[in-house]
Design a protein around this motif. Structure first.
Motif, PDB file in Angstrom:
ATOM      1  N   HIS A   1      26.777  78.871  74.562  1.00 29.18           N
ATOM      2  CA  HIS A   1      27.612  79.707  73.675  1.00 29.18           C
ATOM      3  C   HIS A   1      27.563  79.195  72.241  1.00 29.18           C
TER       4      HIS A   1
ATOM      5  N   HIS B   1      27.286  80.447  67.790  1.00 26.97           N
ATOM      6  CA  HIS B   1      27.292  81.456  66.712  1.00 26.97           C
ATOM      7  C   HIS B   1      26.496  80.827  65.564  1.00 26.97           C
TER       8      HIS B   1
ATOM      9  N   HIS C   1      33.583  86.768  74.710  1.00 25.62           N
ATOM     10  CA  HIS C   1      34.684  85.807  74.829  1.00 25.62           C
ATOM     11  C   HIS C   1      35.740  86.380  75.770  1.00 25.62           C
TER      12      HIS C   1
ATOM     13  N   HIS D   1      34.681  80.610  77.425  1.00 25.75           N
ATOM     14  CA  HIS D   1      35.996  79.971  77.533  1.00 25.75           C
ATOM     15  C   HIS D   1      36.637  80.093  78.926  1.00 25.75           C
TER      16      HIS D   1
ATOM     17  N   ASP E   1      29.997  76.617  70.765  1.00 23.18           N
ATOM     18  CA  ASP E   1      30.668  77.626  69.954  1.00 23.18           C
ATOM     19  C   ASP E   1      30.159  77.487  68.505  1.00 23.18           C
TER      20      ASP E   1
HETATM   21 ZN   LIG Z   1      32.606  81.923  70.271  1.00 24.78          ZN
END
Ligand SMILES: [Zn+2]
Length: 446
Positions: free
Chosen positions: A70, A72, A227, A264, A315
């Motif tokens: 995961h 970004h 998410h 998550h 993340d």
């Molecule tokens: Zn995220």
């Protein structure tokens, strides 16, 4: 770049992450046409093969490239710009306006900086979410960097106190995504796969979610990455909007299954855990992000007891603030020990598995990556153990999880190509990224 047909990589210690957790001392791997063609004792490999290039492995551990489930990449320019918020404030006040105002060039450079950091710190595959707008420039960065990725634009059509500029109408969202699937999915020798990324239920109408599920069914090997159940306040808002618990709402939308990965998955009731198990939905645990946003601690042990596949993700830089998977592997182990007051809750060997072969399984890529085995893609990294933090070295897996950092990575190979070696990027012009980053930083300082 010189394209080499074959290569031998040596190592004092080879950690394969295969089903038997095989570790070979004085080892070598023969790489041919981007694939792992043989592996074993250094002496035998040299006897059996002559290679265009030999990478020496003195004081090196060789292991599969790490899989970040995961990320970004595009948020990298916002590193350090959104500290000490909780999730929804963090999104509404900094991250969404930041993403919305990126120019195409900034989307490209911010993503490329993110991929550079991943490559530098030993990540060879990432499961990445881009922006709503100008996302083609982020995919361009992925293609050029040489990273392996599932990647796609951010899908959202509801404003919900989010900046207008980031919202698109439902049809445009899907039209753009379909165009990008046709253009990028399963390209670059299979290194780039598209993914459908609804940000979270608060930014997606039921209509958009239905269209996303419909689109997924029209293509092979196309995952949904979203998410879910990250913070308590988010779950309360989802309940108001969908009149249901988060995971049940996703189930009713038919958005769960083995081709869905949820980032998550912290605040679930018993029934929701069972839904995840029954639908074979995948989870990505993102320990640093969960700590920094004060979201909570994901119950990885419980997921494992239920047989749910869990990968590890970093993340994005505004909530981590780093793409170094070694930090998140270490924290993943520590958090479960504390949560369960059990030192065995998540041992080092299991954490390494989560960041390699389990991560590959969680994103349905394990036939090709996640371990060093015959016939798999040559995605591997080397760790320099001629370092103060590696002495003494009784157990290489313990060293990787508890003592190493991404800065110990000396070589990163993806698809049989060296993309980073001893301080040098082979696919990325780092000076160019530095200039672009400074230019963006200067905008904030005006
Ligand atoms: Zn995220």
């Amino acid at each position: 770049m010189v394209i080499l047909k074959n290569m031998i990589l040596e190592a004092d210690i080879l950690i394969t992450c295969d089903a038997q957790n095989t570790i070979i001392k004085d080892a070598a791997v023969f790489v041919s046409d981007g694939l792992i063609a043989d592996l074993g004792q250094r002496e035998r490999i040299h006897k059996d093969y002559s290679a265009d290039k030999v990478i020496e492995g003195e004081n090196r551990i060789l292991l599969p490239g790490l899989i970040n489930t995961h990320s970004h990449s595009v948020q990298t320019f916002l590193r350090g710009k959104a500290d000490d918020h909780t999730l929804l404030d963090w999104l509404r006040q900094v991250v969404l306006p930041g993403e919305a105002n990126f120019t195409p060039e900034e989307v490209y450079s911010s993503s490329l900086l993110g991929f550079a950091e991943m490559i530098r710190t030993g990540t060879t595959t990432t499961n990445d979410m881009l922006t709503s707008h100008n996302s083609d420039y982020g995919i361009k960065a992925a293609v050029e960097s040489g990273i392996r990725t599932r990647i796609g634009k951010m899908l959202m059509d509801v404003d919900n106190d989010f900046p207008d500029i980031i919202k698109e109408d439902t049809e445009t969202v899907i039209e753009t995504a379909r165009k990008q699937i046709d253009q990028y999915h399963q390209t670059q020798d299979g290194r780039i796969k598209y993914s459908l990324n609804p940000r979270f239920l608060l930014s997606c109408s039921p209509k958009l979610m239905n269209l996303i599920v419909e689109t997924q069914h029209d293509y092979e090997d196309l995952m949904i990455h979203t998410h879910a159940s990250e913070s308590q306040s988010e779950c309360i808002e989802v309940k108001k909007m969908y009149n249901d618990s988060y995971i049940r709402a996703l189930k009713n939308l038919k958005a769960l299954g083995s081709e869905t990965i949820l980032a998550h998955g912290i605040w679930l009731n018993k029934e929701e855990f069972e839904i995840i198990q029954k639908t074979n939905t995948r989870i990505t645990h993102n320990p640093s992000s969960n700590c920094k946003l004060a979201s909570g601690i994901c119950d990885v042990v419980k997921y494992h007891e239920l047989g749910v596949l869990v990968g590890i993700g970093t993340d994005g830089p505004p909530c981590n603030n780093n793409f170094d998977m070694f930090r998140d592997m270490r924290l993943a182990a520590f958090l479960q020990k504390v949560k369960h007051l059990n030192e065995q809750a998540l041992p080092a060997s299991k954490v390494l598995q989560m960041a390699t072969i389990d991560g590959a399984r969680a994103i349905n890529w394990d036939k090709e990556i996640g371990s060093i085995e015959l016939g798999k893609r040559a995605d591997m990294i080397m760790i320099d153990i001629d370092q103060v933090n590696a002495m003494p070295l009784y157990d290489p897996v313990s060293h990787l999880i508890y003592s190493s950092s991404g800065k110990d990575v000396s070589l990163t190979m993806i698809n049989g190509k060296i993309v980073y070696h001893d301080g040098h990027f082979k696919t990325i012009d780092f000076n160019k990224i530095k200039v672009a980053t400074q230019k963006y930083q200067d905008k904030w300082e005006l």
